[in-house]
Every structure is written in C-alpha cells, then in structure tokens.
Design a protein around this motif. Sequence first.
Motif, PDB file in Angstrom:
ATOM      1  N   LEU A   1      18.916  -0.776   5.920  1.00 53.81           N
ATOM      2  CA  LEU A   1      18.139  -0.050   4.913  1.00 53.81           C
ATOM      3  C   LEU A   1      19.069   0.535   3.850  1.00 53.81           C
ATOM      4  O   LEU A   1      20.036   1.219   4.162  1.00 53.81           O
ATOM      5  CB  LEU A   1      17.329   1.075   5.595  1.00 53.81           C
ATOM      6  CG  LEU A   1      16.511   1.948   4.648  1.00 53.81           C
ATOM      7  CD1 LEU A   1      15.348   1.158   4.044  1.00 53.81           C
ATOM      8  CD2 LEU A   1      15.986   3.173   5.365  1.00 53.81           C
ATOM      9  N   ARG A   2      18.758   0.217   2.584  1.00 52.33           N
ATOM     10  CA  ARG A   2      19.546   0.837   1.515  1.00 52.33           C
ATOM     11  C   ARG A   2      18.714   0.931   0.248  1.00 52.33           C
ATOM     12  O   ARG A   2      17.741   0.195   0.070  1.00 52.33           O
ATOM     13  CB  ARG A   2      20.845   0.081   1.248  1.00 52.33           C
ATOM     14  CG  ARG A   2      20.656  -1.332   0.743  1.00 52.33           C
ATOM     15  CD  ARG A   2      21.997  -2.058   0.778  1.00 52.33           C
ATOM     16  NE  ARG A   2      21.846  -3.391   0.217  1.00 52.33           N
ATOM     17  CZ  ARG A   2      22.315  -3.758  -0.969  1.00 52.33           C
ATOM     18  NH1 ARG A   2      22.960  -2.903  -1.744  1.00 52.33           N
ATOM     19  NH2 ARG A   2      22.147  -4.980  -1.403  1.00 52.33           N
ATOM     20  N   THR A   3      19.108   1.858  -0.593  1.00 49.11           N
ATOM     21  CA  THR A   3      18.390   2.011  -1.857  1.00 49.11           C
ATOM     22  C   THR A   3      19.391   1.893  -3.003  1.00 49.11           C
ATOM     23  O   THR A   3      20.584   2.138  -2.827  1.00 49.11           O
ATOM     24  CB  THR A   3      17.714   3.392  -1.962  1.00 49.11           C
ATOM     25  OG1 THR A   3      18.748   4.372  -2.060  1.00 49.11           O
ATOM     26  CG2 THR A   3      16.832   3.688  -0.776  1.00 49.11           C
TER      27      THR A   3
ATOM     28  N   ALA B   1       7.105   2.531   9.760  1.00 48.46           N
ATOM     29  CA  ALA B   1       7.968   1.930  10.773  1.00 48.46           C
ATOM     30  C   ALA B   1       7.722   2.598  12.125  1.00 48.46           C
ATOM     31  O   ALA B   1       7.623   1.916  13.154  1.00 48.46           O
ATOM     32  CB  ALA B   1       9.442   2.063  10.359  1.00 48.46           C
ATOM     33  N   ASP B   2       7.604   3.929  12.130  1.00 45.16           N
ATOM     34  CA  ASP B   2       7.334   4.665  13.375  1.00 45.16           C
ATOM     35  C   ASP B   2       6.013   4.233  13.977  1.00 45.16           C
ATOM     36  O   ASP B   2       5.899   3.962  15.164  1.00 45.16           O
ATOM     37  CB  ASP B   2       7.293   6.176  13.079  1.00 45.16           C
ATOM     38  CG  ASP B   2       8.694   6.723  12.835  1.00 45.16           C
ATOM     39  OD1 ASP B   2       9.661   6.004  13.227  1.00 45.16           O
ATOM     40  OD2 ASP B   2       8.835   7.809  12.249  1.00 45.16           O
ATOM     41  N   GLU B   3       5.018   4.179  13.103  1.00 40.19           N
ATOM     42  CA  GLU B   3       3.653   3.861  13.520  1.00 40.19           C
ATOM     43  C   GLU B   3       3.569   2.474  14.150  1.00 40.19           C
ATOM     44  O   GLU B   3       2.952   2.267  15.169  1.00 40.19           O
ATOM     45  CB  GLU B   3       2.765   3.962  12.270  1.00 40.19           C
ATOM     46  CG  GLU B   3       1.291   3.810  12.499  1.00 40.19           C
ATOM     47  CD  GLU B   3       0.562   3.662  11.157  1.00 40.19           C
ATOM     48  OE1 GLU B   3       0.876   4.438  10.221  1.00 40.19           O
ATOM     49  OE2 GLU B   3      -0.265   2.748  11.023  1.00 40.19           O
ATOM     50  N   ARG B   4       4.239   1.500  13.512  1.00 40.16           N
ATOM     51  CA  ARG B   4       4.139   0.115  13.989  1.00 40.16           C
ATOM     52  C   ARG B   4       5.289  -0.299  14.899  1.00 40.16           C
ATOM     53  O   ARG B   4       5.342  -1.440  15.343  1.00 40.16           O
ATOM     54  CB  ARG B   4       4.135  -0.856  12.806  1.00 40.16           C
ATOM     55  CG  ARG B   4       3.067  -0.541  11.798  1.00 40.16           C
ATOM     56  CD  ARG B   4       2.432  -1.804  11.322  1.00 40.16           C
ATOM     57  NE  ARG B   4       1.286  -1.485  10.486  1.00 40.16           N
ATOM     58  CZ  ARG B   4       0.627  -2.409   9.803  1.00 40.16           C
ATOM     59  NH1 ARG B   4       1.011  -3.663   9.854  1.00 40.16           N
ATOM     60  NH2 ARG B   4      -0.400  -2.064   9.093  1.00 40.16           N
TER      61      ARG B   4
ATOM     62  N   GLY C   1       0.782  -1.235   0.000  1.00 39.90           N
ATOM     63  CA  GLY C   1       0.000   0.000   0.000  1.00 39.90           C
ATOM     64  C   GLY C   1       0.814   1.286   0.000  1.00 39.90           C
ATOM     65  O   GLY C   1       0.280   2.364  -0.205  1.00 39.90           O
ATOM     66  N   LEU C   2       2.102   1.196   0.250  1.00 49.38           N
ATOM     67  CA  LEU C   2       2.931   2.395   0.310  1.00 49.38           C
ATOM     68  C   LEU C   2       3.003   3.060  -1.053  1.00 49.38           C
ATOM     69  O   LEU C   2       3.068   2.374  -2.073  1.00 49.38           O
ATOM     70  CB  LEU C   2       4.347   2.043   0.804  1.00 49.38           C
ATOM     71  CG  LEU C   2       4.446   1.392   2.181  1.00 49.38           C
ATOM     72  CD1 LEU C   2       5.877   0.955   2.465  1.00 49.38           C
ATOM     73  CD2 LEU C   2       3.952   2.348   3.265  1.00 49.38           C
ATOM     74  N   GLY C   3       3.024   4.343  -1.112  1.00 51.28           N
ATOM     75  CA  GLY C   3       3.013   5.089  -2.360  1.00 51.28           C
ATOM     76  C   GLY C   3       4.170   4.735  -3.270  1.00 51.28           C
ATOM     77  O   GLY C   3       5.312   4.677  -2.835  1.00 51.28           O
ATOM     78  N   GLY C   4       3.872   4.460  -4.526  1.00 51.60           N
ATOM     79  CA  GLY C   4       4.908   4.203  -5.532  1.00 51.60           C
ATOM     80  C   GLY C   4       5.356   2.763  -5.618  1.00 51.60           C
ATOM     81  O   GLY C   4       6.021   2.373  -6.573  1.00 51.60           O
ATOM     82  N   VAL C   5       5.022   1.905  -4.679  1.00 54.77           N
ATOM     83  CA  VAL C   5       5.510   0.519  -4.672  1.00 54.77           C
ATOM     84  C   VAL C   5       4.851  -0.304  -5.781  1.00 54.77           C
ATOM     85  O   VAL C   5       3.641  -0.311  -5.929  1.00 54.77           O
ATOM     86  CB  VAL C   5       5.263  -0.146  -3.301  1.00 54.77           C
ATOM     87  CG1 VAL C   5       5.515  -1.644  -3.373  1.00 54.77           C
ATOM     88  CG2 VAL C   5       6.136   0.494  -2.240  1.00 54.77           C
TER      89      VAL C   5
ATOM     90  N   THR D   1       8.067   6.592  -1.490  1.00 51.61           N
ATOM     91  CA  THR D   1       8.016   5.291  -0.827  1.00 51.61           C
ATOM     92  C   THR D   1       8.843   5.309   0.458  1.00 51.61           C
ATOM     93  O   THR D   1       8.410   4.791   1.495  1.00 51.61           O
ATOM     94  CB  THR D   1       8.530   4.188  -1.769  1.00 51.61           C
ATOM     95  OG1 THR D   1       7.876   4.304  -3.019  1.00 51.61           O
ATOM     96  CG2 THR D   1       8.272   2.806  -1.200  1.00 51.61           C
ATOM     97  N   LEU D   2      10.012   5.954   0.395  1.00 52.27           N
ATOM     98  CA  LEU D   2      10.867   6.011   1.574  1.00 52.27           C
ATOM     99  C   LEU D   2      10.182   6.735   2.723  1.00 52.27           C
ATOM    100  O   LEU D   2      10.169   6.276   3.873  1.00 52.27           O
ATOM    101  CB  LEU D   2      12.182   6.730   1.237  1.00 52.27           C
ATOM    102  CG  LEU D   2      13.396   5.867   0.874  1.00 52.27           C
ATOM    103  CD1 LEU D   2      14.585   6.752   0.562  1.00 52.27           C
ATOM    104  CD2 LEU D   2      13.718   4.882   1.987  1.00 52.27           C
ATOM    105  N   ARG D   3       9.568   7.888   2.374  1.00 53.98           N
ATOM    106  CA  ARG D   3       8.856   8.673   3.392  1.00 53.98           C
ATOM    107  C   ARG D   3       7.772   7.835   4.057  1.00 53.98           C
ATOM    108  O   ARG D   3       7.660   7.771   5.266  1.00 53.98           O
ATOM    109  CB  ARG D   3       8.228   9.894   2.701  1.00 53.98           C
ATOM    110  CG  ARG D   3       8.586  11.209   3.414  1.00 53.98           C
ATOM    111  CD  ARG D   3       7.840  12.423   2.873  1.00 53.98           C
ATOM    112  NE  ARG D   3       7.435  12.429   1.505  1.00 53.98           N
ATOM    113  CZ  ARG D   3       8.136  12.959   0.486  1.00 53.98           C
ATOM    114  NH1 ARG D   3       9.304  13.513   0.704  1.00 53.98           N
ATOM    115  NH2 ARG D   3       7.655  12.947  -0.731  1.00 53.98           N
ATOM    116  N   LYS D   4       7.006   7.163   3.221  1.00 56.17           N
ATOM    117  CA  LYS D   4       5.891   6.337   3.730  1.00 56.17           C
ATOM    118  C   LYS D   4       6.396   5.162   4.558  1.00 56.17           C
ATOM    119  O   LYS D   4       5.787   4.760   5.540  1.00 56.17           O
ATOM    120  CB  LYS D   4       5.040   5.822   2.560  1.00 56.17           C
ATOM    121  CG  LYS D   4       4.259   6.902   1.852  1.00 56.17           C
ATOM    122  CD  LYS D   4       3.027   7.280   2.678  1.00 56.17           C
ATOM    123  CE  LYS D   4       2.446   8.631   2.270  1.00 56.17           C
ATOM    124  NZ  LYS D   4       1.911   8.643   0.891  1.00 56.17           N
ATOM    125  N   LEU D   5       7.536   4.636   4.146  1.00 56.33           N
ATOM    126  CA  LEU D   5       8.103   3.468   4.842  1.00 56.33           C
ATOM    127  C   LEU D   5       8.547   3.867   6.245  1.00 56.33           C
ATOM    128  O   LEU D   5       8.273   3.162   7.228  1.00 56.33           O
ATOM    129  CB  LEU D   5       9.292   2.901   4.055  1.00 56.33           C
ATOM    130  CG  LEU D   5      10.031   1.711   4.696  1.00 56.33           C
ATOM    131  CD1 LEU D   5       9.122   0.483   4.778  1.00 56.33           C
ATOM    132  CD2 LEU D   5      11.302   1.364   3.941  1.00 56.33           C
TER     133      LEU D   5
END
Lengths: 370, 304
Positions: free
Chosen positions: B282-284, B272-275, B239-243, B264-268
């Motif tokens: 983590l790397r891109t 993570a904070d939320e849950r 559900g994350l944007g752009g995935v 996607t990174l922002r949403k991720l």
Amino acid sequence: MRAYWQLTWAQLLLFARNKNMIIWSFFLPIFMMLALGTFMGKGGNQFSMSVAIEDKDHSTYSKQLTTMIDEKAGVKVKRIPKQEALKAVEKGDVSIFVRFDKGLGDRLEKGKAYPKGEKESIRLYFDKSNPTVSQIGTTVINQAVDQLNKKAINYHPAVKVAEKDIQSRPLRTIDFLVPGILSLMIMSNNLNGVAATIASWRERGILRRMQGTPLKSSTFIAGQITARVLLNSLQAVAVLLVAYFVYDVKIYGSWLLLLMIILLGTLTFMSIGFIIASLSRTPETAGPIAGLISFPMIFVGGIFFPVRDLPGLLQPVVKAIPIGYLTDGLRGVMNEGATLTQLWLPTTVLTAWFAVAFAIAAMTFRWDVK
Amino acid sequence: MIDVKQLVKIYDGKRVVDGVSFHVSEGEVFGMLGPNGAGKTTTMEMVEGLRSPDGGEILVGGFDGIKEQTKVKELIGIQLQSTALFDHLTVAEIIRLYGSFYKKMRPLSELLTAFNLEEKKKGLVKHLSGGQKQRLAIAIAVVHDPKVIFLDEPTTGLDPKARRDLWDIVLQLRDEGRTVFLSTHYMEEAEQLCDRVAIMDSGRVIALDSPAGLIRELASDSVIEFVPGREEASSTYQGLGGVKEVKISEDGSVTLLTADLQETLRKLIALADERGLMLTGLRTRTSTLEDVFLTRTGKRLTET
C-alpha cells in the motif's frame, strides 16, 4: 562548396582509417600482379624448348646444322647420347631428340637428290602426346634442314616471302596483365565498394541524419566521386610503379590519357554501384548483388585473357558491358601508346555508360530505407 | 514557431498519424509524450522534412514544411532517435563536417565546451560512451545555431547520470532562447522539462496542456496503489468516498485515483477489515502524467 570539400575529405579519412579497405584495394592488385608475374615468368620469350642432339656424323655440315638449330629463338640444344635422350623426352625434360646419322655430310657435299629406299640421315624422336611442342620442334628442325638442303643444291627461289613484325614493341604476358589488373581493381573497388558502403550507411541511418540538413544529394554524390577518383588514381599509380620497377612494364601512351580512362571507369562503375545500393533493400543483399554482377565480368572483361578468345556466343554480351572497354582503353594506352582518337570506341562507350548509369543513379538515390 | 494542422501519415493502409494538430510557440520546450508506436517519431520526422505527409499542413518559422524544406532545414536542428554517425571520424571532424552543410557554423571550441566534449575532441566516434554520443548528436544539431531543435527520445537508453546531464542541456538550450521540440516516453522527463505536453496515443493527440494543467484536469490529485489479497470487482472500490477512477491491472494490483486521499484511505482500510482483505504494497503518491495517460487511454505509458 564547403560541404563538398568536407565530404571529400571525410571520405578520404574514412578510407585511410579502414585497414581492411587498404589491404583489399591497395595490396590485393599488387599481390595479384606479383603472383601472376612470378607464375608466368618474367622472361621476354614465352616460348622455350630444349632439343637433344646426338651427332654421329661429325662433319662440318652436321655441326653447322646443330648451330643453326641452337640459334633459333627459344631453342636450347643439349648434346646427349640416344639412350639418355629418349628417357629425357619421355620424362618431358627434353622436347625433341634429333640424331644425325653417318653420311649426312657426304650427301650434302654431293648435293644430290635423296635416293629412294635409302636410309634417312636425320631422325626425330618426340612425344606426340604434347602436340604443340612436337609440332613446333619438328618445324624448327625441318626449317634448318631445308635451309641447308637449299644451300647444298644451290637453290634460288622464284618467289620469296617477306616477313615483317608489325608489333613494334615486344608484348609480354605481364604487359598484357597489368592493364587487366588495373581494370579489375577499378571495377571491384567502385562497383562493390560503393554498393556495400552506401547501402550500409543507409541501413544505419547515417544518410538519414544528413537528409535532415540542407545538404543536397548531388553534393554528397560529388564528394563520394571525388574521393574515390583520387583513391583509384593513387592505387593505379602504385600498381603501375610496382609494375615498372619489378617487371619493367612501360606506359607507351600518355599518362594523362591513362588517368582519364581510369576516371571514366571509376565514374561508370561508381554509378552502377549507386544503382545497386538503391535497388537493394539491405546491405546484406547489396554485397551479393554487386558480386553477382562483377564476378562474371572478371572472365568476360578481357582481364586475364583477350576477349576474342571467348566463345562467339558471349561476344554480344562482351560488347554490351563496360568492363571490356575499360580494359581495352587501358591496354591501348599502356601497350600500344594509343591516342584519344585511336581509343574513340572505348572512351565513347564508357562515357555513354557513365551518362546513363549516372542518370539512373541520381533518380534512384534514396537517403532513407523506406 | 511550428504550426501543424491535420497531419496524416498512412503506412500499409494504417493511419499511424491520424489528424494531428498542434502549435509550438517560440522559446518553449514542447514535449510529445506517448508509448512506443504512438506516432511521435513519425510526426516529428514529418515536421523535420524527413518524411512526406499524406495529408495536412506544416509551417515552421513561417516556411512551408513540405514545399520549402531547404529553408526549414537551415532553421532547424535535429537529433534522431538513434543518431548514426561515421564511426571512424573524430568528434571534431564530425562537427566540422556537419557544420559545413549549413550557411553558418558556430565555432568548434564553443560547441566542444558547451557539450563537454573537449577531451574527446580527437577521439573516434566509435570509442564514445552512450552519453557522449548523445551529446555529440545534439552538438551537431545546434552546429548552425538553429532556432528550433528537435530531440527524438534523447534520453532513451542512457544511464541516470547521463540522463540528468541531458536534461541540463535541454534547459540550457531553452535558456539560449531556442525552441525545443522533444519526444519521450518517460513521463518524468516530460514533467521536468516541458512547458507544454501533447499526449499521443494511436496516432492521435489525446491531450495537450502544461504538465500541471493536465494533472489538474484529472480532478484527482492523489493516487493509492496496493495489491489486495484476493480479487474484487472494480465496483467494490468505485463506491469508496472520493474515488474518481479505478484501474485493476493484470497482476492484480489496484490503482485508485482520488480527489480526497484521507477519506478514501479511511474507507479502504474499513473495507479491507470488513471483507478480510490483506492489503500489501500500500502506498500513496501525487498524480503524475502517467495517471493522465492511464485515465485517458486505460493503458499504462510504460509497462514497469
């Protein structure tokens, strides 16, 4: 054509750089010959025995008899007294002990028939547990006595037997063995050598790499054959030279014919080697299969003893397989100086074997494992 | 230069090559990328004439690859996955031997120079290093100046330096105007060397294009990789944007293919904070052929 020469040359280089191969295939036959030659004795006469004589008669006749026995081929006479001689017979140092009693000369002088109940003038002592020697020994002495007897009574035989030695050349054990060793060498080099080498080249993918080029399998096989024929001829010449210089083994027939028979043997056993290489899945099985085939051939191929000495049961087998014919052919040329016409049977059978085996080898040849 | 249509090979009832078709143009470096057992080698060996196909057509340089093998073999040079040569011959002897199998042969000195083997000219094959052996294998593949060269996993088992050397050789072959057909299971190699790549899996070609074209097809130019502190369903990330694609591997690491990396990174991070997820490693990175393979088959090219 360029590929053919290059392949032949490459194979010869591989032979030259393979130390194990050199040791096994070059020196082994020579070592074998030297070992067997030394073991069997170099001497021309295979038969020799020593006879101990005690002469109590001391007449011209008893002395004559001693000389006659001594002059028999292969017999050595020692003059020793009874006690000592009997011990020597028991130990096996002396094969037979002969005693001439007093009165021997008298009887021969008179030339009369041997009276009944009288003591014998000549006594033989021998060890019956060694039947061959005791038999030959008694025959030799009986012959000498017989000759002297006949002379004494002025005997003229009504019928005479003429003995002629048809063996024009003296055949010694080593003369017999050298062609056998050659035959064994040709078989094991080619049959075992080809089977193991080709199977391993296939397993390792060396052949598959060649399959990826326009090279024809017939060119490849031809190169292999040429290299091995050259190697075998060279090895045969080496063995023959050692045989000649060390044991004075002569080749009575033509060298050309000898090389031709070596060539035929090489071709035949190489073809069989190629078949084994094709039929076995891995080099690990090719070796034992080749061994299983070649090992019994050592015994039924007339290599160390003549084929006719084998039990009758084996004779049909012996007549069907090629090794005996190769040995016969080599022996024919070397020992008897036989010509191609005289050797028509071995050469025909070998050629037939080669033709059939080569056809099967060509049909079954595979570059690849699968 | 090479035309393959509906090629089939069956081993023990299994179709190891199952209807493969492709075309290789003159002068291009054509690659076959796929994991071990995908059918790359079998396909190549059928084109080379080393194995007979159970179906299909092969055309090499205008010759029938099944009926006119001798002509084809004169035209092509091959390097097998592991080229076995006579251990007790020298480099020069091997080159001369293999040269003798063809109608024409390039001069020995030229080959020794081109493949940096002058020093080893008189050295026995068994004393060569892995890289030298591989260079010799390619030298005998081009000994007759062929138009097409087949290289089957030419760099497998080589150290990084030797691998780079080999890449240079491949590019040099291309610059000489030869057609190169290579197989590899290194996506980096395919990306670097090949003009076009056929991706193979389970005996089939599942994608065929230039490396750039294949990546473009993903419609996601970036990849995010991380290990979450605890297992989450893949729908959580979907559900994350752009995935575009979510892959969770057995060790728990997550791979996200995205068309919009920043979003996607922002949403991720927010997720993570939320849950309360602890994101590690983590790397891109930009997408590669590896990701193409992953999206097409659901499998990784090489298990690393």
